[in-house]
Design an enzyme around this catalytic site. Structure first.
Site: not given
Ligand code: NAI
Length: 387
Positions: A234, A243, A274
């Site tokens: 990561y 990041k 997620t």
């Molecule tokens: P997720 O997959 O649940 O959500 C992604 C969102 O982005 C969804 O609403 C989807 O519709 C949208 N999306 C994707 N491609 C798109 C596009 N081309 N145009 C418009 N919308 C688009 O992911 P999650 O896990 O909630 O991730 C969100 C952020 O949080 C990311 O930057 C991730 O790296 C970060 N993050 C996640 C962690 C985890 O463990 N899940 C931990 C820390 C940070």
């Protein structure tokens, strides 16, 4: 029709509309129980609003602060017998709940990387909201098409040398060693293009230029650092490079728009199941062990609790509490010494025979299925539902 889960490793190809709606309801009820935020946003643009951290931010701001929310997502509608994606059902449910509560909520479904969606968002803000005081950048995307028609694809690889470690086989919950390959320069560049901060800055430039950002507005993007165990895959992997670029962009935004008082932040969140994280090799085993340790120590949180803490405790909309590098640390509990020492101890001895005792395999899968609207209490899965 009757909807059943169809799971293929880290993805489920079906989603249950009633289960997704119930999930949204449960989260709203949790926030309402917490009481109103004293310092919440009034009007928020949430890019990536339909699942995971983005949806949780939307629920916290709308139901914890009565904020008007404009969401952007990339989700698929149902077609014939093919269900919609969970994000599509979540969003319909969220919009219905918001409407019933008299809270503004609109969502644009399209590619956030495109100029067209940015333009549509600007027009919608002008017509409906005037300005927004918070922009949340919560995209997790595998690909990005730039305006010149070039398609960039992100990869989840290491950057120094290949990395081998124990991994959870999602097919049968056994443990075996998995090697993650090393990326070449082009793959690193591609991943930074997709998951770095370039598009975030494009959004900010477009919103400022159109005059739809309030002065002193805040913007936040989400990141992950994690423990040394997952550094090769990561923090020091391709996603980590992206990041780092995202973190630099937060500082660049603050500097560029200092005259308007606009500030960019990175919130470093906890690792959670997620759709995005389930796809990262080696990470699911770490998450399953971490879930068990944090649950037993009374420290476990989901996306909603994390986002609640972002506003309530870390004070995103006021003077946010940050570490010495300016990062908001919602991974503070995950990285507590007592949590990490116990995770490392278990990681050292975990194998296929003891994994169920040492890791919260059940909790992992419960979160996974619930993401798609399955295994949700109070939902009749034998009933015919309109997809
Ligand atoms: P997720 O997959 O649940 O959500 C992604 C969102 O982005 C969804 O609403 C989807 O519709 C949208 N999306 C994707 N491609 C798109 C596009 N081309 N145009 C418009 N919308 C688009 O992911 P999650 O896990 O909630 O991730 C969100 C952020 O949080 C990311 O930057 C991730 O790296 C970060 N993050 C996640 C962690 C985890 O463990 N899940 C931990 C820390 C940070």
């Amino acid at each position: 029709m009757i909807v059943k889960p169809k799971v293929r490793e880290f993805i489920c190809t079906t989603a249950h509309p009633a289960g997704c709606a119930k999930n949204v309801r449960i989260q709203i009820e949790k926030i309402e129980k917490e009481g109103m935020l004293t310092d919440g946003p009034k009007k928020a643009l949430i890019i990536g609003a339909s699942t995971g951290y983005g949806l949780a931010t939307r629920i916290v701001t709308a139901f914890g602060a009565k904020a008007a929310t404009l969401g952007v997502m990339f989700e698929r509608e149902a077609q014939g017998k093919r269900t919609a994606t969970p994000g599509w059902y979540n969003t319909k449910a969220f919009e219905n709940e918001a409407k019933a509560a008299g809270i503004y909520a609109k969502t644009l479904n399209g590619d956030a990387f495109s100029k067209q969606i940015k333009q549509e968002v600007i027009e919608t803000i002008k017509e409906d909201l005037g300005q927004v005081d918070l922009v949340v950048y919560s995209l997790a995307a595998p690909k990005r098409m730039t305006e010149d028609g070039v398609l960039y694809s992100s990869v989840l690889k290491t950057t120094g040398a290949p990395f081998t470690n124990k991994s959870l086989n999602l097919k049968d919950n056994t443990i075996s060693e998995k090697t993650v390959d090393c990326a070449n320069e082009d793959e690193i560049l591609n991943t930074v293009k997709v998951m770095g901060g370039e598009d975030w800055m494009d959004w900010m430039d477009a919103l400022v230029e159109a005059g739809v950002l309030a002065s002193n507005a805040k913007t936040v993007a989400y990141s992950y650092i994690g423990p040394e165990l997952t550094y090769p895959i990561y923090n020091q992997g391709t996603i980590g490079q992206a990041k780092k670029h995202l973190a630099k962009t937060a500082r660049d935004i603050t500097e560029k728009y200092a005259d308007k008082g606009i500030k960019g932040y990175i919130s470093v969140n906890k690792a959670l199941v997620t759709q995005a994280s389930a796809a990262i090799p080696i990470v699911p085993l770490y998450i399953a062990i971490m879930y068990d340790v944090m649950k037993k120590q009374g420290l476990h949180e989901g996306c909603l609790e994390q986002m609640d803490r972002l506003f309530r405790e870390k004070n995103l909309m006021g003077e946010p509490k940050t570490d010495e590098s300016g990062l908001i640390r919602l991974d503070d509990w995950e990285l507590k010494e007592e949590v990490q020492t116990e995770i490392m101890r278990r990681y050292g001895i975990v194998d296929s025979d003891n994994v169920k005792e040492l890791a919260d395999i059940e909790g992992y899968w419960e979160d996974f299925y619930q993401m798609f609207g399955f295994l949700v209490d109070g939902v009749d899965y034998e009933a015919d539902v309109e997809v």
